[in-house]
Design a protein around this motif. Structure first.
Motif, PDB file in Angstrom:
ATOM      1  N   SER A 126       0.825  -1.213   0.000  1.00 13.51           N
ATOM      2  CA  SER A 126       0.000   0.000   0.000  1.00 13.51           C
ATOM      3  C   SER A 126       0.854   1.255   0.000  1.00 13.51           C
ATOM      4  CB  SER A 126      -0.926   0.004   1.219  1.00 13.51           C
ATOM      5  OG  SER A 126      -1.814  -1.083   1.183  1.00 13.51           O
ATOM      6  N   ILE A 134      -3.343   9.464  -3.450  1.00 10.34           N
ATOM      7  CA  ILE A 134      -4.798   9.482  -3.587  1.00 10.34           C
ATOM      8  C   ILE A 134      -5.173  10.820  -4.211  1.00 10.34           C
ATOM      9  CG2 ILE A 134      -6.998   9.368  -2.357  1.00 10.34           C
ATOM     10  CD1 ILE A 134      -5.542   7.854  -0.131  1.00 10.34           C
ATOM     11  N   ASN A 164     -11.582  12.148  -3.051  1.00 11.38           N
ATOM     12  CA  ASN A 164     -12.452  11.313  -2.209  1.00 11.38           C
ATOM     13  C   ASN A 164     -11.709  10.728  -1.001  1.00 11.38           C
ATOM     14  OD1 ASN A 164     -14.633  11.704  -4.036  1.00 11.38           O
ATOM     15  ND2 ASN A 164     -13.883  10.015  -5.310  1.00 11.38           N
ATOM     16  N   TYR A 165     -10.944  11.577  -0.333  1.00 13.15           N
ATOM     17  CA  TYR A 165     -10.161  11.118   0.820  1.00 13.15           C
ATOM     18  C   TYR A 165     -11.054  10.608   1.945  1.00 13.15           C
ATOM     19  CZ  TYR A 165      -5.889  13.072  -1.160  1.00 13.15           C
ATOM     20  OH  TYR A 165      -4.807  13.329  -1.968  1.00 13.15           O
ATOM     21  N   SER A 179     -14.009   9.168   1.757  1.00 12.63           N
ATOM     22  CA  SER A 179     -14.532   7.847   1.412  1.00 12.63           C
ATOM     23  C   SER A 179     -13.466   6.771   1.572  1.00 12.63           C
ATOM     24  CB  SER A 179     -15.051   7.849  -0.038  1.00 12.63           C
ATOM     25  OG  SER A 179     -16.129   8.745  -0.188  1.00 12.63           O
ATOM     26  N   VAL A 180     -12.250   7.091   1.152  1.00 17.13           N
ATOM     27  CA  VAL A 180     -11.138   6.144   1.317  1.00 17.13           C
ATOM     28  C   VAL A 180     -10.914   5.851   2.804  1.00 17.13           C
ATOM     29  CG1 VAL A 180      -8.648   5.806   1.007  1.00 17.13           C
ATOM     30  CG2 VAL A 180     -10.016   6.816  -0.830  1.00 17.13           C
ATOM     31  N   SER A 219     -11.305   2.049   4.282  1.00 14.93           N
ATOM     32  CA  SER A 219     -10.084   1.411   4.796  1.00 14.93           C
ATOM     33  C   SER A 219     -10.188   1.097   6.281  1.00 14.93           C
ATOM     34  CB  SER A 219      -8.864   2.301   4.522  1.00 14.93           C
ATOM     35  OG  SER A 219      -9.011   3.583   5.110  1.00 14.93           O
ATOM     36  N   PHE A 274      -3.729   3.620   3.733  1.00 14.92           N
ATOM     37  CA  PHE A 274      -4.839   4.355   3.123  1.00 14.92           C
ATOM     38  C   PHE A 274      -5.560   5.207   4.163  1.00 14.92           C
ATOM     39  CE2 PHE A 274      -4.278   0.875   0.085  1.00 14.92           C
ATOM     40  CZ  PHE A 274      -4.291   1.573  -1.114  1.00 14.92           C
ATOM     41  N   SER A 331      -5.264   9.372   4.269  1.00 12.89           N
ATOM     42  CA  SER A 331      -6.483  10.176   4.203  1.00 12.89           C
ATOM     43  C   SER A 331      -6.599  11.101   5.410  1.00 12.89           C
ATOM     44  CB  SER A 331      -7.706   9.258   4.122  1.00 12.89           C
ATOM     45  OG  SER A 331      -7.640   8.430   2.983  1.00 12.89           O
TER      46      SER A 331
END
Length: 412
Positions: free
Chosen positions: A267, A276, A279-280, A282-283, A287, A320, A324
């Motif tokens: 990752s 990324i 849409n941080y 949502s990630v 995650s 992830f 974010s």
């Protein structure tokens, strides 16, 4: 006016921190095995971790204020270099015939006091050096460096412990401190130093950092989320080793930890190369939820293959989530207060670790005794409960609008 990129210099700085992370991982692994072999208790391992962590937590706030007032690279050099003192003390105790539990606690405590200078200055320096478009890539590489203590250190330490003892690991760690200081010194020499002539009283500076966090509801809630994540992650961190050591040896533990940490490597490489783009939030939600599910799976079976699979997937989710969180907070904090803000964020978010270190080891030992299944299965149960809680938290925050809108608001 756009900020000039210094990504090449950042890579040099990052390389130094990567080396330091590997060295610290060797010491952490070696001392963990040493203490478990001496005491057979998860509580003893948790105690050492707690006492080594508290100074960094408590001092992160004043260290953040210092990072906004003085040369951040110089503070990093002091933090990295002087933190070797505590490790040298433990080494001397072992050379004198063996280190007792209280001596190990004292050594990691002293090392942690000086390490507290590092984190706010390091994070603030990244903001100083890079453009906004490079933040995500940098965050991915920072996560990758952090994963090195789980990826490379365990398998190296497991092999070295099969031919030597923990003293060799401490010596290697001490050597890495000097390499790290050199890399920071080179970067410091090539980048102009901007020292803020800030005569504001210390407490007023602290209040400014607090207001910066508190006035943005989404940022404040993210800090709360960070604290809860560290609570569950701390439980996993403390109890994964006694879970495995209850039925396997240190060499096998090293291999397992390395395989699991390969998830973070994969990752981290993806984020370091691509980052990324959008849409941080949502990630973050996705995650976190997947991390909770895989954490629960990690504790289900007393089986090496199952542990490796779920551990790999768990670690793959962490970069992830961290990336974010880091981005959403960083873009909502003015650059001139980044040091004190990150100091406060570090303090508040890592309170979860304190709770985890204080209760997880005792809980695992107690459950193991009550059920008669031993500390290994007691550790597994605590990890499974933490995983379920993480899933529930991911679902709850996915419904919070102030967090979901942070990315859009920063672009306005």
């Amino acid at each position: 006016m756009d900020k000039k990129s210094n990504f090449g210099k950042f890579l040099l700085l990052w390389t130094g921190e990567l080396i330091s992370s590997i060295g610290g991982g060797l010491t952490s692994f070696g001392l963990g095995v040493y203490i478990f072999n001496q005491t057979g208790s998860a509580a003893g391992m948790a105690l050492v971790t707690l006492l080594g962590f508290l100074p960094t937590l408590v001092l992160s706030v004043p260290a953040g204020v210092l990072a906004d007032r003085y040369d951040r690279r110089l503070l990093m050099m002091a933090g990295d270099g002087l933190s070797a003192v505590g490790i040298i003390y433990i080494l001397l105790c072992m050379l004198g015939g063996g280190a007792k539990l209280w001596q190990i606690c004292l050594g990691v405590f002293v090392s942690s006091v000086f390490s507290a200078l590092l984190e706010p200055s390091y994070r603030s320096t990244i903001t100083d050096m890079l453009t906004k478009e490079e933040y995500s890539k940098a965050s991915g590489l920072v996560s990758l460096a952090g994963s090195a203590r789980y990826l490379f250190s365990p398998i190296i330490a497991g092999f070295l412990l099969s031919i030597s003892d923990v003293k060799l690991l401490l010596i290697i760690d001490i050597c890495t401190f000097f390499l790290t200081v050199i890399s920071v010194a080179v970067v410091r020499k090539s980048i102009s130093v901007k020292i803020t002539e800030d005569k504001t009283p210390f407490m007023e500076s602290l209040k400014t950092g607090w207001r910066t966090i508190r006035e943005r509801r989404g940022v404040f809630l993210l800090v709360v989320v960070m604290s809860l994540i560290t609570l569950f992650l701390g439980m996993f961190q403390i109890l994964a080793e006694p879970l495995v050591l209850a039925f396997k040896d240190a060499k096998t533990l090293g291999v397992i930890e390395t395989i699991c940490a390969c998830g973070m490597l994969a990752s981290g490489l993806i984020l370091g190369i691509k980052g990324i783009k959008k849409n941080y939030a949502s990630v973050l939600f996705i995650s976190m939820g997947l991390a909770g599910l895989t954490m629960t799976g990690f504790g289900i079976f007393e089986n090496v293959y199952s542990i490796c699979i779920f551990g790999f997937l768990f670690f793959a989710m962490l970069p992830f989530a961290n990336n974010s969180l880091d981005y959403l907070v960083r873009i909502n904090i003015p650059q001139e207060v980044q040091g004190r803000a990150w100091g406060l964020i570090g303090f508040l978010s890592q309170l979860g670790y304190v709770a985890a270190y204080a209760v997880s080891g005792v809980a695992a030992d107690s459950i193991g005794k009550i059920t008669g299944n031993g500390v290994g299965r007691g550790s597994a149960l605590v990890i499974k409960i933490a995983g379920i809680c993480l899933v529930l938290m991911a679902f709850i925050i996915s419904r919070v609008k102030s967090i979901k809108n942070l990315e859009k608001e920063a672009e306005i």
